[in-house]
Design an enzyme around this catalytic site. Structure first.
Site, PDB file in Angstrom:
ATOM      1  CB  THR A  53       0.128  39.105   4.911  1.00  0.00           C
ATOM      2  OG1 THR A  53      -0.818  39.317   5.969  1.00  0.00           O
ATOM      3  CG2 THR A  53       0.229  40.349   4.060  1.00  0.00           C
ATOM      4  CE1 TYR A  55       0.130  48.904  11.951  1.00  0.00           C
ATOM      5  CE2 TYR A  55       2.135  49.596  13.058  1.00  0.00           C
ATOM      6  CZ  TYR A  55       1.055  48.751  12.965  1.00  0.00           C
ATOM      7  OH  TYR A  55       0.894  47.757  13.885  1.00  0.00           O
ATOM      8  NE  ARG A  88      11.527  50.540  16.620  1.00  0.00           N
ATOM      9  CZ  ARG A  88      12.065  51.755  16.445  1.00  0.00           C
ATOM     10  NH1 ARG A  88      12.779  52.308  17.395  1.00  0.00           N
ATOM     11  NH2 ARG A  88      11.865  52.404  15.311  1.00  0.00           N
ATOM     12  N   GLY A  90       9.822  57.112   8.801  1.00  0.00           N
ATOM     13  CA  GLY A  90       8.795  56.778   9.791  1.00  0.00           C
ATOM     14  C   GLY A  90       9.326  56.143  11.065  1.00  0.00           C
TER      15      GLY A  90
HETATM   16  N1  UFG Z   1      15.895  47.564  10.958  1.00  0.00           N
HETATM   17  C1  UFG Z   1      17.137  47.628  10.345  1.00  0.00           C
HETATM   18  N2  UFG Z   1      17.343  46.854   9.241  1.00  0.00           N
HETATM   19  C2  UFG Z   1      16.396  46.022   8.727  1.00  0.00           C
HETATM   20  C3  UFG Z   1      15.123  45.960   9.373  1.00  0.00           C
HETATM   21  C4  UFG Z   1      14.908  46.751  10.470  1.00  0.00           C
HETATM   22  O1  UFG Z   1      18.015  48.369  10.767  1.00  0.00           O
HETATM   23  O2  UFG Z   1      16.647  45.359   7.703  1.00  0.00           O
HETATM   24  C5  UFG Z   1      15.653  48.388  12.146  1.00  0.00           C
HETATM   25  C6  UFG Z   1      14.501  49.359  11.996  1.00  0.00           C
HETATM   26  O3  UFG Z   1      14.940  50.558  11.419  1.00  0.00           O
HETATM   27  C7  UFG Z   1      14.042  49.518  13.440  1.00  0.00           C
HETATM   28  C8  UFG Z   1      14.345  48.150  14.065  1.00  0.00           C
HETATM   29  O4  UFG Z   1      15.285  47.520  13.206  1.00  0.00           O
HETATM   30  O5  UFG Z   1      14.814  50.463  14.084  1.00  0.00           O
HETATM   31  C9  UFG Z   1      13.129  47.271  14.176  1.00  0.00           C
HETATM   32  O6  UFG Z   1      12.484  47.262  12.910  1.00  0.00           O
HETATM   33  P1  UFG Z   1      11.281  46.266  12.559  1.00  0.00           P
HETATM   34  O7  UFG Z   1      10.944  46.500  11.119  1.00  0.00           O
HETATM   35  O8  UFG Z   1      11.636  44.889  12.982  1.00  0.00           O
HETATM   36  O9  UFG Z   1      10.128  46.747  13.512  1.00  0.00           O
HETATM   37  P2  UFG Z   1       9.492  48.210  13.681  1.00  0.00           P
HETATM   38  O10 UFG Z   1      10.050  48.783  14.939  1.00  0.00           O
HETATM   39  O11 UFG Z   1       9.584  49.047  12.483  1.00  0.00           O
HETATM   40  O12 UFG Z   1       7.959  47.875  13.764  1.00  0.00           O
HETATM   41  C10 UFG Z   1       7.451  46.891  14.607  1.00  0.00           C
HETATM   42  C11 UFG Z   1       6.137  46.397  14.011  1.00  0.00           C
HETATM   43  C12 UFG Z   1       5.127  47.497  14.021  1.00  0.00           C
HETATM   44  C13 UFG Z   1       5.037  48.116  15.379  1.00  0.00           C
HETATM   45  C14 UFG Z   1       6.383  48.543  15.865  1.00  0.00           C
HETATM   46  C15 UFG Z   1       6.299  49.095  17.251  1.00  0.00           C
HETATM   47  O13 UFG Z   1       6.330  45.974  12.672  1.00  0.00           O
HETATM   48  O14 UFG Z   1       3.890  46.955  13.676  1.00  0.00           O
HETATM   49  O15 UFG Z   1       7.247  47.432  15.867  1.00  0.00           O
HETATM   50  O16 UFG Z   1       7.557  49.348  17.758  1.00  0.00           O
HETATM   51  F1  UFG Z   1       4.267  49.212  15.318  1.00  0.00           F
END
Ligand code: UFG
Length: 333
Positions: A35, A141, A221, A284
């Site tokens: 990646t 994860y 977040r 998740g």
């Molecule tokens: N989200 C949307 N639309 C999108 C993408 C994301 O609504 O197109 C939301 C997700 O549902 C989430 C938030 O935006 O609520 C943040 O999503 P991200 O995918 O940017 O990040 P994550 O919170 O899923 O995950 C990131 C890292 C992980 C880590 C996590 C810890 O990718 O490795 O933060 O909070 F574990």
């Protein structure tokens, strides 16, 4: 003596290599380019292409180079994808660390700074989350990273491995001069997707669920700047070398933003419309993740410099605006 940065061609790893080199460290980078991007590998780092699950490959590096400590950034890291492909996550993440710890032990390398995640907590009982709070991951994860933390704990007990497991909340932003930044393919993270929409590369962004138990119904977040995150890694390395107690540290800004708030902030920063629609929840996803980073602030002396969401989004915007096609463009140009 050199430090070994595993995953040094990735988004976070490349920022780590950059800061380590600017502070005078000799850096050896390993990446399988699964990646990561070859163009993001710092020109002053020594680069080995390969996979850490390959014990012969890793042994060759530890034999050839004089490694004093390891920064481990090479793991699969997507919550949603891990729910679809759990075994790939356990294989890459857990097995990769097991091989690494064996080779480190064989070569008597004691220090490891490890990318852990807020995903180890699952749905928290309350926020801000402290390191001692309950850990029931809601994704493979998060589970894989929790297992990896335990592997380091037991390797500390048995072999004296000194580790810092840094539990990242949501990392965003880019180096200030816009020369390195985030380029995932496919992109799944909120801030890059929002900014690609601002650039007109996407028509709209889908908000994954507006029926969570939060004020506006979207997930909350805790976003922190990648440069602040890396600063904490270097402080943690120095802390372990000064006989600090191994363990886990949350890294976040301690401020929560909902998906709708991020969209609004991005509209202000970019002065673009950024169309959004509401879709289904993503499997998740916990509703609310906000860190207490008191432990890192007290024991490591960590003080994030970018405590404003507009700064974080602004630095990411600088990267995306200058490199609309990420590293691909650099290769073509
Ligand atoms: N989200 C949307 N639309 C999108 C993408 C994301 O609504 O197109 C939301 C997700 O549902 C989430 C938030 O935006 O609520 C943040 O999503 P991200 O995918 O940017 O990040 P994550 O919170 O899923 O995950 C990131 C890292 C992980 C880590 C996590 C810890 O990718 O490795 O933060 O909070 F574990």
């Amino acid at each position: 003596m050199a430090v070994l940065v595993l995953g040094g061609a990735g988004y976070i790893g490349s920022h780590a290599v950059d800061q380590l080199i600017s502070r005078g460290y000799d850096v050896v980078v390993v990446d399988n380019l699964g990646t990561g991007h070859r163009q993001s590998v710092h020109r002053d780092a020594k680069f080995y292409e390969g996979d850490i699950r390959d014990q012969g490959f890793l042994t060759h590096i530890f034999t050839n180079e004089s490694i004093e400590g390891v920064f481990h950034f090479c793991a699969y890291s997507l919550v949603g994808e891990s729910v679809q492909k759990p075994l790939a996550y356990f294989n890459n993440n857990v097995q990769g660390l097991q091989v690494l710890l064996e080779v480190m032990y064989e070569h008597q390398v004691e220090y490891i700074i490890f990318s852990s995640t807020a995903a180890v907590y699952g749905e928290p009982d309350s926020v801000p989350i402290t390191e001692e709070d309950s850990k029931t991951p809601t994704s493979p994860y998060g589970e894989s990273k929790l297992m990896m933390e335990k592997m380091m704990h037991w390797s500390h007990e048995a072999y004296g491995v000194k580790y810092a497991a840094l539990r990242y909340f949501n990392v965003a932003g880019a180096k200030e001069d816009g020369t390195i930044g985030e380029d995932h393919r496919p992109e799944t993270h909120l801030i890059p997707i929002v900014l690609q929409t601002a650039l007109g590369q996407r028509d709209q962004i889908t908000v994954f669920g507006d029926d969570y138990d939060t004020e506006d119904g979207s997930c909350i977040r805790d976003y922190l700047h990648v440069e602040d995150l890396i600063e904490a890694h270097i402080l943690a390395y120095e802390y372990l070398q000064n006989d600090g107690e191994p363990g886990a540290f949350n890294l976040g800004s301690s401020q929560g933003y909902s998906v709708f708030e991020i969209l609004e902030a991005a509209r202000n920063v970019t002065q673009k419309e950024i169309k959004a629609i509401v879709g289904e929840r993503r499997a998740g996803d916990p509703s609310k993740l906000v860190a207490s980073s008191d432990k890192a602030r007290q024991l490591l002396g960590w003080q994030p410099k970018h405590d404003n969401i507009n700064d974080i989004i602004g630095s990411a915007w600088q990267w995306h605006y200058q490199h609309p096609n990420g590293y691909q463009e650099d290769m073509e140009g």
